[in-house]
Design a protein around this motif. Structure first.
Motif, short mmCIF file in Angstrom:
data_model
loop_
_atom_site.label_atom_id
_atom_site.label_comp_id
_atom_site.label_asym_id
_atom_site.label_seq_id
_atom_site.Cartn_x
_atom_site.Cartn_y
_atom_site.Cartn_z
N GLU A 247 0.74 6.94 0.06
CA GLU A 247 0.10 6.02 -0.87
C GLU A 247 -0.42 4.77 -0.19
O GLU A 247 -1.54 4.33 -0.46
CB GLU A 247 1.06 5.64 -2.01
N ALA A 248 0.36 4.19 0.70
CA ALA A 248 -0.07 2.95 1.37
C ALA A 248 -1.29 3.20 2.24
O ALA A 248 -2.24 2.41 2.25
CB ALA A 248 1.07 2.37 2.21
N ARG B 27 -1.16 4.71 -9.76
CA ARG B 27 -1.93 3.46 -9.71
C ARG B 27 -3.05 3.53 -8.67
O ARG B 27 -4.16 3.09 -8.90
CB ARG B 27 -0.99 2.28 -9.42
N VAL B 28 -2.75 4.11 -7.51
CA VAL B 28 -3.77 4.27 -6.48
C VAL B 28 -4.87 5.21 -6.98
O VAL B 28 -6.06 4.94 -6.78
CB VAL B 28 -3.17 4.77 -5.14
N VAL B 29 -4.49 6.27 -7.67
CA VAL B 29 -5.48 7.19 -8.24
C VAL B 29 -6.36 6.45 -9.24
O VAL B 29 -7.58 6.60 -9.23
CB VAL B 29 -4.80 8.41 -8.89
N ALA B 30 -5.75 5.64 -10.10
CA ALA B 30 -6.53 4.88 -11.08
C ALA B 30 -7.49 3.91 -10.39
O ALA B 30 -8.66 3.80 -10.78
CB ALA B 30 -5.60 4.13 -12.03
N SER C 71 4.60 6.21 -9.97
CA SER C 71 3.79 5.13 -10.54
C SER C 71 2.85 4.52 -9.49
O SER C 71 1.74 4.14 -9.81
CB SER C 71 4.68 4.05 -11.15
N TYR C 72 3.29 4.43 -8.24
CA TYR C 72 2.40 3.93 -7.19
C TYR C 72 1.26 4.90 -6.96
O TYR C 72 0.11 4.52 -6.82
CB TYR C 72 3.15 3.70 -5.88
N ARG D 154 2.55 -6.88 -7.24
CA ARG D 154 3.80 -6.25 -7.70
C ARG D 154 4.33 -5.22 -6.73
O ARG D 154 5.45 -4.77 -6.85
CB ARG D 154 3.58 -5.59 -9.06
N TRP D 155 3.52 -4.83 -5.76
CA TRP D 155 3.90 -3.76 -4.84
C TRP D 155 4.46 -4.35 -3.57
O TRP D 155 3.77 -5.04 -2.85
CB TRP D 155 2.69 -2.90 -4.53
#
Length: 81
Positions: A36-37, A8-11, A4-5, A68-69
């Motif tokens: 991801e970070a 979300r980064v892709v989005a 999901s992270y 939220r992260w």
């Protein structure tokens, strides 16, 4: 890090004002290696450094996701944008 992270980064990348192919390629490369970070931090850095315009909706979407992260410990990715 969960899918999901990554998703979300892709989005956020797809919605971002980043247009330089080298930058988006770097971000996708980082994502493909589970960073991801760092991918998120890279996006934020380029948006900031190039003073790219972002919409109010993009800012709100980013802020809601950011709050939220909570990654492991302090992260520059959470403070650079």
């Amino acid at each position: 890090m969960s899918l999901s992270y990554r998703a979300r980064v892709v989005a956020l990348l797809e919605e971002s004002p980043l247009t330089a192919e080298a930058v988006t390629t770097d971000v996708r490369h980082l994502l493909s290696h589970g960073e991801e970070a760092l991918a998120f931090d890279t996006m934020c850095s380029w948006i900031y450094e190039d003073a790219l315009p972002i919409t109010r909706l993009y800012t709100l979407d980013w802020w809601q996701w950011r709050t939220r992260w909570t990654p492991r410990g302090p992260s520059s990715a959470l403070t650079s944008c």
